[in-house]
Design an enzyme around this catalytic site. Structure first.
Site, PDB file in Angstrom:
ATOM      1  N   PRO A   9       0.754  -1.406  -0.020  1.00 55.21           N
ATOM      2  CA  PRO A   9       0.108  -0.060  -0.147  1.00 55.21           C
ATOM      3  C   PRO A   9       0.796   1.294  -0.076  1.00 55.21           C
ATOM      4  O   PRO A   9       1.981   1.297   0.538  1.00 55.21           O
ATOM      5  CB  PRO A   9      -0.954  -0.138   1.294  1.00 55.21           C
ATOM      6  CG  PRO A   9      -0.138  -1.152   2.068  1.00 55.21           C
ATOM      7  CD  PRO A   9       0.614  -2.092   1.260  1.00 55.21           C
ATOM      8  N   ASN A  10       0.393   2.383  -0.656  1.00 53.66           N
ATOM      9  CA  ASN A  10       0.921   3.538  -1.014  1.00 53.66           C
ATOM     10  C   ASN A  10       2.171   3.639  -1.553  1.00 53.66           C
ATOM     11  O   ASN A  10       2.547   5.096  -1.808  1.00 53.66           O
ATOM     12  CB  ASN A  10       1.187   4.159   0.647  1.00 53.66           C
ATOM     13  CG  ASN A  10      -0.104   4.221   1.340  1.00 53.66           C
ATOM     14  OD1 ASN A  10      -1.230   4.810   0.948  1.00 53.66           O
ATOM     15  ND2 ASN A  10      -0.045   3.635   2.491  1.00 53.66           N
ATOM     16  N   ARG A  17       5.210  10.890  -2.565  1.00 51.42           N
ATOM     17  CA  ARG A  17       5.123  10.635  -0.846  1.00 51.42           C
ATOM     18  C   ARG A  17       6.301  10.686  -0.140  1.00 51.42           C
ATOM     19  O   ARG A  17       7.162  10.017  -0.636  1.00 51.42           O
ATOM     20  CB  ARG A  17       4.495   9.139  -1.030  1.00 51.42           C
ATOM     21  CG  ARG A  17       4.268   8.548   0.415  1.00 51.42           C
ATOM     22  CD  ARG A  17       4.330   7.036   0.375  1.00 51.42           C
ATOM     23  NE  ARG A  17       3.914   6.683   1.742  1.00 51.42           N
ATOM     24  CZ  ARG A  17       4.409   5.361   2.031  1.00 51.42           C
ATOM     25  NH1 ARG A  17       4.931   4.482   1.311  1.00 51.42           N
ATOM     26  NH2 ARG A  17       4.244   5.118   3.375  1.00 51.42           N
ATOM     27  N   TYR A  22      11.326   8.561   1.038  1.00 45.12           N
ATOM     28  CA  TYR A  22      11.241   7.709  -0.100  1.00 45.12           C
ATOM     29  C   TYR A  22      11.934   7.862  -1.375  1.00 45.12           C
ATOM     30  O   TYR A  22      11.870   7.033  -2.093  1.00 45.12           O
ATOM     31  CB  TYR A  22       9.770   7.195  -0.145  1.00 45.12           C
ATOM     32  CG  TYR A  22       9.254   6.523   1.112  1.00 45.12           C
ATOM     33  CD1 TYR A  22       9.670   5.407   1.921  1.00 45.12           C
ATOM     34  CD2 TYR A  22       8.053   7.258   1.932  1.00 45.12           C
ATOM     35  CE1 TYR A  22       9.223   4.781   2.979  1.00 45.12           C
ATOM     36  CE2 TYR A  22       7.573   6.680   2.955  1.00 45.12           C
ATOM     37  CZ  TYR A  22       8.048   5.512   3.620  1.00 45.12           C
ATOM     38  OH  TYR A  22       7.578   5.175   4.597  1.00 45.12           O
ATOM     39  N   ASN A  73       7.644  -5.705  -0.797  1.00 48.08           N
ATOM     40  CA  ASN A  73       7.709  -4.550   0.001  1.00 48.08           C
ATOM     41  C   ASN A  73       6.244  -4.468   0.642  1.00 48.08           C
ATOM     42  O   ASN A  73       5.429  -4.113  -0.003  1.00 48.08           O
ATOM     43  CB  ASN A  73       8.027  -3.441  -0.668  1.00 48.08           C
ATOM     44  CG  ASN A  73       8.003  -2.221   0.519  1.00 48.08           C
ATOM     45  OD1 ASN A  73       7.581  -2.125   1.557  1.00 48.08           O
ATOM     46  ND2 ASN A  73       8.678  -1.104  -0.149  1.00 48.08           N
ATOM     47  N   ALA A  76       3.272  -0.887   5.255  1.00 49.52           N
ATOM     48  CA  ALA A  76       3.057  -0.797   6.610  1.00 49.52           C
ATOM     49  C   ALA A  76       2.579  -2.076   7.162  1.00 49.52           C
ATOM     50  O   ALA A  76       2.338  -2.404   8.204  1.00 49.52           O
ATOM     51  CB  ALA A  76       1.927   0.238   6.821  1.00 49.52           C
ATOM     52  N   GLU A  97      12.002 -10.000   1.875  1.00 48.80           N
ATOM     53  CA  GLU A  97      11.425  -8.494   2.122  1.00 48.80           C
ATOM     54  C   GLU A  97      12.081  -7.546   1.949  1.00 48.80           C
ATOM     55  O   GLU A  97      13.381  -7.517   2.226  1.00 48.80           O
ATOM     56  CB  GLU A  97      10.868  -8.858   3.543  1.00 48.80           C
ATOM     57  CG  GLU A  97      10.078  -7.427   4.056  1.00 48.80           C
ATOM     58  CD  GLU A  97       9.363  -7.801   5.493  1.00 48.80           C
ATOM     59  OE1 GLU A  97       8.346  -8.510   5.413  1.00 48.80           O
ATOM     60  OE2 GLU A  97       9.438  -6.820   6.167  1.00 48.80           O
ATOM     61  N   HIS A  99      12.587  -3.230   2.074  1.00 43.71           N
ATOM     62  CA  HIS A  99      12.072  -1.811   2.473  1.00 43.71           C
ATOM     63  C   HIS A  99      13.003  -0.526   1.876  1.00 43.71           C
ATOM     64  O   HIS A  99      14.209  -0.893   1.780  1.00 43.71           O
ATOM     65  CB  HIS A  99      11.886  -1.590   3.881  1.00 43.71           C
ATOM     66  CG  HIS A  99      10.854  -2.423   4.545  1.00 43.71           C
ATOM     67  ND1 HIS A  99       9.598  -2.239   4.522  1.00 43.71           N
ATOM     68  CD2 HIS A  99      11.079  -3.683   5.289  1.00 43.71           C
ATOM     69  CE1 HIS A  99       8.854  -3.222   5.164  1.00 43.71           C
ATOM     70  NE2 HIS A  99       9.846  -4.312   5.740  1.00 43.71           N
ATOM     71  N   ARG A 106      13.685   3.973  12.282  1.00 38.37           N
ATOM     72  CA  ARG A 106      12.735   4.800  12.210  1.00 38.37           C
ATOM     73  C   ARG A 106      11.694   4.779  13.537  1.00 38.37           C
ATOM     74  O   ARG A 106      12.160   4.352  14.614  1.00 38.37           O
ATOM     75  CB  ARG A 106      11.738   4.535  10.960  1.00 38.37           C
ATOM     76  CG  ARG A 106      12.679   4.923   9.839  1.00 38.37           C
ATOM     77  CD  ARG A 106      11.908   4.748   8.497  1.00 38.37           C
ATOM     78  NE  ARG A 106      10.606   5.766   8.526  1.00 38.37           N
ATOM     79  CZ  ARG A 106       9.580   5.711   7.628  1.00 38.37           C
ATOM     80  NH1 ARG A 106       9.752   4.730   6.808  1.00 38.37           N
ATOM     81  NH2 ARG A 106       8.613   6.585   7.667  1.00 38.37           N
TER      82      ARG A 106
HETATM   83  C1  DQA Z   1       8.166   1.133   3.738  1.00 43.86           C
HETATM   84  C2  DQA Z   1       8.296   1.203   5.450  1.00 43.86           C
HETATM   85  C3  DQA Z   1       7.000   1.321   5.782  1.00 43.86           C
HETATM   86  O1  DQA Z   1       7.238   1.442   7.315  1.00 43.86           O
HETATM   87  C4  DQA Z   1       6.024   2.428   5.355  1.00 43.86           C
HETATM   88  O2  DQA Z   1       4.680   1.970   5.965  1.00 43.86           O
HETATM   89  C5  DQA Z   1       5.940   2.057   3.847  1.00 43.86           C
HETATM   90  C6  DQA Z   1       7.228   1.988   3.146  1.00 43.86           C
HETATM   91  C7  DQA Z   1       9.632   1.303   3.078  1.00 43.86           C
HETATM   92  O3  DQA Z   1       9.528   0.629   1.810  1.00 43.86           O
HETATM   93  O4  DQA Z   1      10.333   1.958   3.701  1.00 43.86           O
HETATM   94  O5  DQA Z   1       4.902   2.272   3.407  1.00 43.86           O
HETATM   95  O6  DQA Z   1       7.767  -0.314   3.595  1.00 43.86           O
END
Ligand code: DQA
Length: 144
Positions: A9-10, A17, A22, A73, A76, A97, A99, A106
């Site tokens: 998501p996002n 964003r 990011y 990825n 959240a 995984e 990120h 963080r």
């Molecule tokens: C993320 C880290 C997560 O905490 C966050 O909610 C994201 C992006 C990252 O790629 O750094 O959406 O997965």
């Protein structure tokens, strides 16, 4: 070798964003970077993005017998989705995984990943290069 890259998501809003966290690259640009870098390793990748948990779980299930590895990825969801963790544990497909940000550095709620525990390993903090490292790690799961 075929790898499925799942963005959670996002991540469709990458580029606009919170660029201070990011970066400024869009998801399309990052996918092009992953695809080109993977090709140099002889790896074919398909990239998908879903904002909801169900489609992410479906994508993990449907990777069975199609992909040799998953790079995910979870966004959240990494921090609390036992359903995605269970999906990863339910299929015999190695998973790595990823990120973009260094989640260990963080906010407290981001420092735990329940989904990483269901993966072969995790890579965090290298921006889009995290995905390339994960593709290399996916090759390693095949003994290469
Ligand atoms: C993320 C880290 C997560 O905490 C966050 O909610 C994201 C992006 C990252 O790629 O750094 O959406 O997965």
């Amino acid at each position: 070798m075929r790898v499925l890259v799942i963005h959670g998501p996002n991540l469709n809003l990458l580029g606009e964003r919170q660029p201070e966290i990011y970066g400024r690259q869009t998801l399309g640009e990052i996918n092009d970077f992953i695809t080109a870098s993977a090709r140099e390793m002889g790896v074919e990748v398909d990239c998908v993005q879903h904002n909801a948990e169900g489609p992410i779980i479906d994508a993990i299930h449907n990777a069975r017998n199609v992909y040799d590895a998953i790079v995910i990825n979870p966004g959240a969801y990494a921090h609390y989705s036992y359903a995605i963790a269970d999906a990863l544990a339910s299929v015999p497909v190695p998973a790595i995984e990823v990120h973009l940000s260094n989640i260990a550095a963080r906010e407290t709620h981001r420092r735990t990943s329940v989904t990483a525990a269901a993966c072969n390993g995790s890579i965090s903090g290298f921006g889009p290069f995290s995905y390339v490292l994960a593709v290399r790690a996916a090759l390693k799961t095949q003994g290469n």
